[in-house]
Design a protein around this motif. Structure first.
Motif, PDB file in Angstrom:
ATOM      1  N   SER A  99      24.580 -57.899 -19.690  1.00  0.00           N
ATOM      2  CA  SER A  99      25.512 -57.081 -20.246  1.00  0.00           C
ATOM      3  C   SER A  99      26.009 -57.176 -20.899  1.00  0.00           C
ATOM      4  O   SER A  99      26.296 -56.253 -21.527  1.00  0.00           O
ATOM      5  CB  SER A  99      26.864 -58.851 -19.579  1.00  0.00           C
ATOM      6  OG  SER A  99      26.472 -58.553 -17.658  1.00  0.00           O
ATOM      7  N   LEU A 100      24.720 -57.327 -22.472  1.00  0.00           N
ATOM      8  CA  LEU A 100      24.898 -57.610 -23.442  1.00  0.00           C
ATOM      9  C   LEU A 100      23.437 -57.225 -24.116  1.00  0.00           C
ATOM     10  O   LEU A 100      22.334 -58.009 -23.843  1.00  0.00           O
ATOM     11  CB  LEU A 100      25.501 -58.977 -24.354  1.00  0.00           C
ATOM     12  CG  LEU A 100      25.738 -59.376 -25.746  1.00  0.00           C
ATOM     13  CD1 LEU A 100      25.929 -58.373 -26.145  1.00  0.00           C
ATOM     14  CD2 LEU A 100      25.562 -60.913 -26.414  1.00  0.00           C
ATOM     15  N   ASN A 101      23.476 -56.682 -25.211  1.00  0.00           N
ATOM     16  CA  ASN A 101      22.462 -55.499 -25.575  1.00  0.00           C
ATOM     17  C   ASN A 101      21.761 -55.355 -26.849  1.00  0.00           C
ATOM     18  O   ASN A 101      23.084 -55.687 -27.630  1.00  0.00           O
ATOM     19  CB  ASN A 101      22.044 -54.155 -25.186  1.00  0.00           C
ATOM     20  CG  ASN A 101      21.486 -53.914 -23.947  1.00  0.00           C
ATOM     21  OD1 ASN A 101      20.420 -53.839 -23.062  1.00  0.00           O
ATOM     22  ND2 ASN A 101      22.363 -53.767 -22.663  1.00  0.00           N
ATOM     23  N   LYS A 102      21.059 -56.738 -27.418  1.00  0.00           N
ATOM     24  CA  LYS A 102      20.960 -56.708 -29.202  1.00  0.00           C
ATOM     25  C   LYS A 102      19.415 -55.948 -29.236  1.00  0.00           C
ATOM     26  O   LYS A 102      19.063 -56.349 -28.732  1.00  0.00           O
ATOM     27  CB  LYS A 102      21.259 -58.191 -28.864  1.00  0.00           C
ATOM     28  CG  LYS A 102      22.124 -59.259 -28.997  1.00  0.00           C
ATOM     29  CD  LYS A 102      22.056 -59.771 -28.473  1.00  0.00           C
ATOM     30  CE  LYS A 102      22.214 -60.868 -29.837  1.00  0.00           C
ATOM     31  NZ  LYS A 102      22.101 -62.785 -29.933  1.00  0.00           N
ATOM     32  N   PHE A 103      20.060 -55.051 -30.277  1.00  0.00           N
ATOM     33  CA  PHE A 103      18.834 -54.233 -30.844  1.00  0.00           C
ATOM     34  C   PHE A 103      18.369 -54.882 -32.300  1.00  0.00           C
ATOM     35  O   PHE A 103      19.715 -54.930 -33.475  1.00  0.00           O
ATOM     36  CB  PHE A 103      18.851 -53.227 -30.575  1.00  0.00           C
ATOM     37  CG  PHE A 103      19.117 -52.435 -28.895  1.00  0.00           C
ATOM     38  CD1 PHE A 103      18.371 -52.592 -28.348  1.00  0.00           C
ATOM     39  CD2 PHE A 103      20.568 -51.989 -28.499  1.00  0.00           C
ATOM     40  CE1 PHE A 103      18.476 -51.980 -26.577  1.00  0.00           C
ATOM     41  CE2 PHE A 103      21.168 -52.082 -27.248  1.00  0.00           C
ATOM     42  CZ  PHE A 103      20.093 -52.412 -26.806  1.00  0.00           C
ATOM     43  N   PHE A 104      17.416 -54.089 -33.072  1.00  0.00           N
ATOM     44  CA  PHE A 104      17.298 -54.728 -34.179  1.00  0.00           C
ATOM     45  C   PHE A 104      16.245 -52.641 -34.600  1.00  0.00           C
ATOM     46  O   PHE A 104      15.389 -52.458 -33.544  1.00  0.00           O
ATOM     47  CB  PHE A 104      16.755 -55.335 -34.322  1.00  0.00           C
ATOM     48  CG  PHE A 104      15.565 -55.952 -34.752  1.00  0.00           C
ATOM     49  CD1 PHE A 104      14.629 -55.279 -35.810  1.00  0.00           C
ATOM     50  CD2 PHE A 104      14.271 -56.566 -33.881  1.00  0.00           C
ATOM     51  CE1 PHE A 104      13.027 -55.470 -35.242  1.00  0.00           C
ATOM     52  CE2 PHE A 104      13.545 -56.537 -33.547  1.00  0.00           C
ATOM     53  CZ  PHE A 104      12.647 -56.340 -34.365  1.00  0.00           C
ATOM     54  N   TYR A 105      16.149 -52.375 -35.879  1.00  0.00           N
ATOM     55  CA  TYR A 105      15.445 -50.978 -35.866  1.00  0.00           C
ATOM     56  C   TYR A 105      14.448 -51.668 -37.221  1.00  0.00           C
ATOM     57  O   TYR A 105      15.565 -51.917 -38.500  1.00  0.00           O
ATOM     58  CB  TYR A 105      15.567 -50.643 -35.770  1.00  0.00           C
ATOM     59  CG  TYR A 105      17.229 -49.452 -37.056  1.00  0.00           C
ATOM     60  CD1 TYR A 105      17.785 -49.617 -38.172  1.00  0.00           C
ATOM     61  CD2 TYR A 105      18.077 -50.374 -36.223  1.00  0.00           C
ATOM     62  CE1 TYR A 105      18.543 -49.427 -38.662  1.00  0.00           C
ATOM     63  CE2 TYR A 105      19.954 -50.029 -36.735  1.00  0.00           C
ATOM     64  CZ  TYR A 105      19.568 -49.610 -38.167  1.00  0.00           C
ATOM     65  OH  TYR A 105      20.912 -49.724 -39.045  1.00  0.00           O
ATOM     66  N   ILE A 106      13.711 -50.925 -37.919  1.00  0.00           N
ATOM     67  CA  ILE A 106      13.092 -50.287 -39.009  1.00  0.00           C
ATOM     68  C   ILE A 106      12.572 -49.197 -38.926  1.00  0.00           C
ATOM     69  O   ILE A 106      12.124 -48.928 -38.664  1.00  0.00           O
ATOM     70  CB  ILE A 106      12.356 -51.448 -39.364  1.00  0.00           C
ATOM     71  CG1 ILE A 106      12.876 -52.796 -39.239  1.00  0.00           C
ATOM     72  CG2 ILE A 106      12.000 -50.687 -40.617  1.00  0.00           C
ATOM     73  CD1 ILE A 106      10.873 -53.679 -39.838  1.00  0.00           C
ATOM     74  N   SER A 107      13.870 -48.076 -39.832  1.00  0.00           N
ATOM     75  CA  SER A 107      13.115 -46.935 -39.250  1.00  0.00           C
ATOM     76  C   SER A 107      13.756 -45.933 -41.081  1.00  0.00           C
ATOM     77  O   SER A 107      14.817 -46.374 -42.017  1.00  0.00           O
ATOM     78  CB  SER A 107      14.276 -45.962 -38.539  1.00  0.00           C
ATOM     79  OG  SER A 107      14.421 -44.929 -38.062  1.00  0.00           O
ATOM     80  N   PRO A 108      13.268 -44.722 -40.980  1.00  0.00           N
ATOM     81  CA  PRO A 108      13.445 -43.357 -41.820  1.00  0.00           C
ATOM     82  C   PRO A 108      14.414 -43.026 -41.671  1.00  0.00           C
ATOM     83  O   PRO A 108      14.677 -42.783 -40.577  1.00  0.00           O
ATOM     84  CB  PRO A 108      12.026 -42.934 -42.079  1.00  0.00           C
ATOM     85  CG  PRO A 108      11.862 -42.779 -41.176  1.00  0.00           C
ATOM     86  CD  PRO A 108      11.973 -44.302 -40.595  1.00  0.00           C
ATOM     87  N   MET A 109      14.973 -43.394 -42.247  1.00  0.00           N
ATOM     88  CA  MET A 109      16.787 -42.131 -42.765  1.00  0.00           C
ATOM     89  C   MET A 109      16.485 -41.080 -43.624  1.00  0.00           C
ATOM     90  O   MET A 109      16.021 -40.812 -44.237  1.00  0.00           O
ATOM     91  CB  MET A 109      18.196 -43.015 -42.747  1.00  0.00           C
ATOM     92  CG  MET A 109      18.172 -43.942 -42.008  1.00  0.00           C
ATOM     93  SD  MET A 109      18.250 -44.254 -41.009  1.00  0.00           S
ATOM     94  CE  MET A 109      17.983 -45.321 -39.872  1.00  0.00           C
ATOM     95  N   PHE A 110      17.621 -39.565 -43.541  1.00  0.00           N
ATOM     96  CA  PHE A 110      18.025 -38.893 -44.020  1.00  0.00           C
ATOM     97  C   PHE A 110      19.692 -38.442 -45.021  1.00  0.00           C
ATOM     98  O   PHE A 110      20.264 -37.679 -43.110  1.00  0.00           O
ATOM     99  CB  PHE A 110      17.269 -37.256 -43.598  1.00  0.00           C
ATOM    100  CG  PHE A 110      15.687 -37.779 -42.782  1.00  0.00           C
ATOM    101  CD1 PHE A 110      14.545 -37.642 -44.001  1.00  0.00           C
ATOM    102  CD2 PHE A 110      15.939 -39.048 -41.680  1.00  0.00           C
ATOM    103  CE1 PHE A 110      12.411 -37.611 -43.203  1.00  0.00           C
ATOM    104  CE2 PHE A 110      14.086 -38.739 -41.373  1.00  0.00           C
ATOM    105  CZ  PHE A 110      12.758 -38.442 -42.160  1.00  0.00           C
ATOM    106  N   ARG A 111      19.242 -37.910 -46.028  1.00  0.00           N
ATOM    107  CA  ARG A 111      20.349 -37.537 -45.993  1.00  0.00           C
ATOM    108  C   ARG A 111      20.252 -37.002 -47.607  1.00  0.00           C
ATOM    109  O   ARG A 111      19.596 -37.587 -48.614  1.00  0.00           O
ATOM    110  CB  ARG A 111      21.254 -38.540 -46.477  1.00  0.00           C
ATOM    111  CG  ARG A 111      21.866 -39.694 -45.189  1.00  0.00           C
ATOM    112  CD  ARG A 111      23.084 -40.862 -45.706  1.00  0.00           C
ATOM    113  NE  ARG A 111      23.115 -41.553 -44.764  1.00  0.00           N
ATOM    114  CZ  ARG A 111      24.035 -42.201 -44.607  1.00  0.00           C
ATOM    115  NH1 ARG A 111      25.057 -42.717 -46.257  1.00  0.00           N
ATOM    116  NH2 ARG A 111      24.009 -43.401 -43.916  1.00  0.00           N
TER     117      ARG A 111
END
Length: 428
Positions: A99-111
């Motif tokens: 019912s509850l999904n808890k995610f984390f991430y470490i990632s490159p982004m691009f702007r």
């Protein structure tokens, strides 16, 4: 000379310990709060971001790296992570698993922004997303987590700003009121703000133009027009932060640059990085999952910029990491023993030690200099009279103490090094 593209930066070996340290602290805190890591592709279909972030936002209208692939599909390097996480959540029907999904991430982004201190065109973020609950306690958790991470990194010059954007109906009603207020001032607004009046009017509060800010000094504020449900939700967030002893201030002018936010919005600010002071930002987005084709699912999240955090840490001198050092460097006196030295290095590596040796046929003196340069804790010397007698010499580079072992006593050498390393770690 071919150089890195403007707005990108090589992360060199000397910089890596700081990155690893930040990542290790992120992993530690995310584990404490029971968030699970998710990794999504670096690029997505462009429509994911135009629908998710909003076509009128600066990110979509000015900053995205978008191109057509060979099949003429419009592809975008991800400028932020929330839309990608929600896409993965919907695509893999993760709401059916729990019912509850808890995610984390470490990632490159691009702007494609104007490069400046703490802001690059390829940058890195860590963050978290929780999908499935409307609880204001979860909003508070999304502020507590990055604040705890930043404190563990030794940062002291921190403050938290929070606001509420309310439910969509309250916000739409307020936009009409703000538009009426701005009508007599339209000609005095900056060009960007004139465009935002009809596209993304709340973003006018983000304007850096001094005349815009003067006009907004007496503007009505959204928080004054929130409905009871929104005010109650916001009050519970504040109470949860007080319970967690998180210092915060309500900033009624704080808006986020993305269309999908509802209710709580927040930033963690550092006074140590100049104009780009926000190290972290986030908020609640109860409409996004449905907007991207899923069932109605509430969500809340945050993202933090690693480059900005590193800048703040450098300015506050908060990261005091031990220099990376080598457990053992093998000095070879006799060039005929090169193969033997290599095989010995493999033995020590298989036993869990970090080991290097000379590959350049340098003199003994030069090899010892290299051992010092690499901050080797021990040196194993092969060759000479000792080796002719079937012996090898281990030198503790900290105490200069030397111990002789037989050639076939390599396991004893491993035990000696490990016991000394353990003793040193206990003392430190």
């Amino acid at each position: 000379m071919i150089k890195a593209i403007t707005g990108t930066k090589d992360i060199l070996p000397a910089d890596i310990p700081q990155w690893r340290h930040i990542e290790s602290v992120v992993l530690k805190v995310m584990n404490e709060f029971n968030y699970k890591e998710i990794r999504t592709p670096v690029f997505e279909q462009t429509i994911l971001f135009t629908r998710g972030i909003g076509e009128s936002t600066d990110i979509v209208s000015k900053e995205m790296y978008t191109f057509l692939d060979r099949s003429q599909t419009s592809i975008t390097l991800k400028p932020e992570m929330t839309a990608s996480v929600v896409r993965a959540f919907i695509e893999h029907s993760l709401e059916k698993k729990q019912s509850l999904n808890k995610f984390f991430y470490i990632s490159p982004m691009f702007r494609q922004e104007r490069p400046q201190a703490g802001r690059l065109r390829q940058f890195h973020q860590f963050g978290a997303e929780a999908l499935g609950s409307k609880s204001p306690i979860l909003d508070a958790e999304m502020i507590i987590i990055p604040f705890r991470i930043l404190k563990l990194l030794g940062l002291k010059n921190l403050s938290v700003k929070i606001n509420s954007l309310g439910v969509p109906q309250s916000r739409e009603n307020y936009k009409k009121i703000l538009k009426e207020y701005l009508k007599p001032h339209l000609n005095k607004l900056s060009e960007d703000s004139k465009k935002r009046v009809n596209t993304n009017i709340l973003r006018i509060f983000d304007s850096k133009d001094q005349k815009d800010q003067e006009i907004l000094n007496n503007a009505p504020l959204l928080i004054e027009y929130l409905d009871d449900e929104s005010l109650e939700h916001f009050e519970k967030v504040k109470q949860a932060l007080l319970s967690a002893k998180i210092p915060f201030e309500v900033d009624a002018r704080l808006v986020r640059g993305l269309d999908y936010y509802t209710h709580t919005t927040f930033e963690v600010i550092s006074g140590s990085v100049g104009s780009q002071s926000a190290l972290c930002g986030g908020g609640r987005y109860d409409l996004l999952v449905k907007e991207l084709g899923g069932s109605e699912t509430p969500g809340v999240g945050f993202a933090a910029g690693i480059e900005r955090i590193l800048l703040a840490c450098a300015n506050e001198k908060s990261l005091r990491l031990n220099d990376e050092s080598l457990d053992l460097f093998i000095v070879n006196i006799d060039k005929n023993l090169s193969d033997y030295a290599f095989n010995v290095s493999l033995f020590f590596r298989e036993n869990g030690l970090s080991v290097d040796l000379d590959y350049l046929n340098r003199s003994v003196k030069a090899q010892m200099r290299e051992a010092n340069r690499q901050n080797a804790k021990f040196v194993l010397i092969l060759g000479g009279e000792e080796f002719a007698k079937g012996e090898i010499l281990l030198k503790d580079m900290n105490t200069s103490q030397q111990v002789t072992f037989l050639k076939d006593e390599l396991e004893k050498v491993v035990q000696k090094i490990k016991s000394q390393l353990d003793a040193n770690n206990l003392r430190s």
